[in-house]
Design a protein around this motif. Structure first.
Motif, PDB file in Angstrom:
ATOM      1  N   VAL A  13       0.839  -1.191   0.000  1.00 56.44           N
ATOM      2  CA  VAL A  13       0.000   0.000   0.000  1.00 56.44           C
ATOM      3  C   VAL A  13       0.881   1.250   0.000  1.00 56.44           C
ATOM      4  O   VAL A  13       1.874   1.322   0.731  1.00 56.44           O
ATOM      5  N   GLN A  14       0.516   2.218  -0.814  1.00 59.44           N
ATOM      6  CA  GLN A  14       1.272   3.456  -0.910  1.00 59.44           C
ATOM      7  C   GLN A  14       1.480   4.065   0.477  1.00 59.44           C
ATOM      8  O   GLN A  14       0.540   4.203   1.257  1.00 59.44           O
ATOM      9  N   GLY A  15       2.742   4.410   0.780  1.00 67.59           N
ATOM     10  CA  GLY A  15       3.074   4.989   2.076  1.00 67.59           C
ATOM     11  C   GLY A  15       3.427   3.972   3.134  1.00 67.59           C
ATOM     12  O   GLY A  15       3.855   4.317   4.217  1.00 67.59           O
ATOM     13  N   PRO A  51       0.176   9.378   3.327  1.00 60.14           N
ATOM     14  CA  PRO A  51       0.035   9.346   4.783  1.00 60.14           C
ATOM     15  C   PRO A  51       0.797  10.485   5.460  1.00 60.14           C
ATOM     16  O   PRO A  51       1.912  10.826   5.074  1.00 60.14           O
ATOM     17  N   VAL A  52       0.171  11.083   6.445  1.00 60.94           N
ATOM     18  CA  VAL A  52       0.829  12.093   7.264  1.00 60.94           C
ATOM     19  C   VAL A  52       1.721  11.367   8.274  1.00 60.94           C
ATOM     20  O   VAL A  52       1.361  10.308   8.787  1.00 60.94           O
ATOM     21  N   ARG A  53       2.879  11.938   8.560  1.00 62.13           N
ATOM     22  CA  ARG A  53       3.805  11.307   9.491  1.00 62.13           C
ATOM     23  C   ARG A  53       4.281  12.314  10.532  1.00 62.13           C
ATOM     24  O   ARG A  53       4.480  13.481  10.240  1.00 62.13           O
ATOM     25  N   THR A  54       4.460  11.834  11.749  1.00 64.07           N
ATOM     26  CA  THR A  54       5.127  12.598  12.794  1.00 64.07           C
ATOM     27  C   THR A  54       6.205  11.704  13.386  1.00 64.07           C
ATOM     28  O   THR A  54       6.250  10.492  13.136  1.00 64.07           O
ATOM     29  N   ARG A  55       7.083  12.300  14.183  1.00 65.37           N
ATOM     30  CA  ARG A  55       8.185  11.515  14.760  1.00 65.37           C
ATOM     31  C   ARG A  55       8.478  12.009  16.165  1.00 65.37           C
ATOM     32  O   ARG A  55       8.481  13.211  16.435  1.00 65.37           O
ATOM     33  N   GLN A  56       8.723  11.062  17.065  1.00 71.05           N
ATOM     34  CA  GLN A  56       9.186  11.383  18.406  1.00 71.05           C
ATOM     35  C   GLN A  56      10.524  10.689  18.644  1.00 71.05           C
ATOM     36  O   GLN A  56      10.712   9.533  18.233  1.00 71.05           O
ATOM     37  N   ILE A  73      -2.317   5.281  13.013  1.00 71.71           N
ATOM     38  CA  ILE A  73      -2.716   3.926  12.629  1.00 71.71           C
ATOM     39  C   ILE A  73      -1.559   2.939  12.609  1.00 71.71           C
ATOM     40  O   ILE A  73      -1.767   1.726  12.526  1.00 71.71           O
ATOM     41  N   ALA A  74      -0.312   3.433  12.659  1.00 75.40           N
ATOM     42  CA  ALA A  74       0.852   2.538  12.643  1.00 75.40           C
ATOM     43  C   ALA A  74       2.054   3.305  13.168  1.00 75.40           C
ATOM     44  O   ALA A  74       2.125   4.536  13.049  1.00 75.40           O
ATOM     45  N   ILE A  75       2.994   2.586  13.774  1.00 71.96           N
ATOM     46  CA  ILE A  75       4.242   3.197  14.234  1.00 71.96           C
ATOM     47  C   ILE A  75       5.429   2.349  13.795  1.00 71.96           C
ATOM     48  O   ILE A  75       5.344   1.132  13.704  1.00 71.96           O
ATOM     49  N   ASP A  76       6.512   3.031  13.496  1.00 71.63           N
ATOM     50  CA  ASP A  76       7.774   2.380  13.130  1.00 71.63           C
ATOM     51  C   ASP A  76       8.769   2.701  14.234  1.00 71.63           C
ATOM     52  O   ASP A  76       9.149   3.863  14.420  1.00 71.63           O
ATOM     53  N   VAL A  77       9.161   1.692  15.006  1.00 72.04           N
ATOM     54  CA  VAL A  77      10.034   1.880  16.164  1.00 72.04           C
ATOM     55  C   VAL A  77      11.440   1.401  15.820  1.00 72.04           C
ATOM     56  O   VAL A  77      11.626   0.269  15.376  1.00 72.04           O
ATOM     57  N   GLU A  78      12.422   2.263  15.995  1.00 70.04           N
ATOM     58  CA  GLU A  78      13.818   1.831  15.846  1.00 70.04           C
ATOM     59  C   GLU A  78      14.614   2.318  17.037  1.00 70.04           C
ATOM     60  O   GLU A  78      14.367   3.394  17.570  1.00 70.04           O
ATOM     61  N   MET A  79      15.559   1.493  17.465  1.00 71.33           N
ATOM     62  CA  MET A  79      16.305   1.846  18.658  1.00 71.33           C
ATOM     63  C   MET A  79      17.636   1.112  18.721  1.00 71.33           C
ATOM     64  O   MET A  79      17.855   0.105  18.041  1.00 71.33           O
ATOM     65  N   VAL A  80      18.519   1.663  19.547  1.00 72.39           N
ATOM     66  CA  VAL A  80      19.830   1.070  19.774  1.00 72.39           C
ATOM     67  C   VAL A  80      20.098   1.096  21.272  1.00 72.39           C
ATOM     68  O   VAL A  80      19.633   1.987  21.987  1.00 72.39           O
ATOM     69  N   TYR A 247      -0.432   8.320   9.868  1.00 72.74           N
ATOM     70  CA  TYR A 247      -1.866   8.645   9.936  1.00 72.74           C
ATOM     71  C   TYR A 247      -2.447   8.533   8.519  1.00 72.74           C
ATOM     72  O   TYR A 247      -1.742   8.616   7.523  1.00 72.74           O
ATOM     73  N   THR A 248      -3.758   8.372   8.431  1.00 72.50           N
ATOM     74  CA  THR A 248      -4.404   8.391   7.124  1.00 72.50           C
ATOM     75  C   THR A 248      -4.690   9.835   6.732  1.00 72.50           C
ATOM     76  O   THR A 248      -4.730  10.719   7.571  1.00 72.50           O
TER      77      THR A 248
END
Length: 248
Positions: A13-15, A51-56, A73-80, A247-248
């Motif tokens: 899906v796009q985005g 899709p609109v995106r924000t980041r913390q 509607i979804a989150i992408d979590v990355e960490m070290v 977000y949608t």
């Protein structure tokens, strides 16, 4: 009824996020293979769905709470994880970094990111990582020169984000870059065995398409460099957690 297009192995899906079709929307399906398809959404206005995106970004926190933003509607979590401290001499090892974790909801086991191990003489081991879509172990620290009278300390282990501390040449080891999760450099000690670099924290990344309302997280702490015999080891760097929200 509204139809949900689920981003995954079959539909791209796009985005990169799931999309719920609304009245008047157009959905274009393009066959990439006989079993995989690109999905492009055009809103009722005719504009493509983007899709609109924000980041913390979290650079500290122990058992802290993350709250899902309204409409996300979804989150992408990355960490070290945290990097280990560099050694000062064969008996003055750096301390370990600690793990970064993300737990609760659908990830009840958490995403373990091991902290790098500080050491002298032998380079510290990199931290392990688990439960993500991408799991990359941390880099091992470089060994110190183990002949008496030499001066070169080992470089710190390099994390996914870089920023390792350099080994000292008859000087103290350098600290790793802030929140890189890399290891500190070992010190160079003229007349004694030089210190080795600390290992870096592991890296993990996870896309969560049905996120819970809250999660508990911990940002891994840095290990400290070994105490000076002649020169001290460099401090490792604390880890980091980056959450991109869709977000949608």
């Amino acid at each position: 009824a509204a139809h949900v297009w689920t981003d995954g192995a079959v539909f791209d899906v796009q985005g990169g996020a799931n999309y719920t079709a609304a009245i008047g929307d157009w959905v274009r399906i393009n066959a990439v293979t006989v079993s995989t398809f690109d999905v492009t959404v055009f809103k009722a206005s005719g504009a493509p769905q983007v899709p609109v995106r924000t980041r913390q970004v979290f650079t500290s926190g122990t058992a802290a709470t993350y709250t899902l933003p309204t409409g996300c509607i979804a989150i992408d979590v990355e960490m070290v994880g945290g990097g280990g401290g560099g050694g000062a001499a064969i008996t003055n090892v750096g301390t370990n970094g600690t793990a970064s974790t993300w737990s609760g909801g659908s990830l009840s086991a958490g995403l373990g990111v091991g902290g790098g191990t500080g050491a002298a003489g032998i380079g510290g081991a990199g931290g392990a990582s688990a439960n993500g879509d991408v799991n990359i172990a941390g880099g091992t620290g470089g060994g110190g020169d183990n002949n008496a009278g030499t001066t070169q300390g080992g470089q710190g282990g390099v994390s996914f984000f870089g920023g390792a501390g350099g080994g000292g040449a008859n000087t103290a080891g350098a600290a790793a870059a802030a929140n890189s999760g890399s290891g500190g450099g070992g010190s160079g000690n003229n007349g004694a065995t030089s210190g080795a670099g600390g290992g870096s924290g592991g890296y993990v990344r996870k896309l969560i398409t049905s996120p819970a309302a809250t999660y508990t997280y911990t940002v891994g702490a840095a290990g400290t460099g070994g105490a000076a015999g002649t020169n001290a080891g460099g401090n490792g760097a604390a880890g980091i957690i980056i959450v991109t929200e869709f977000y949608t």
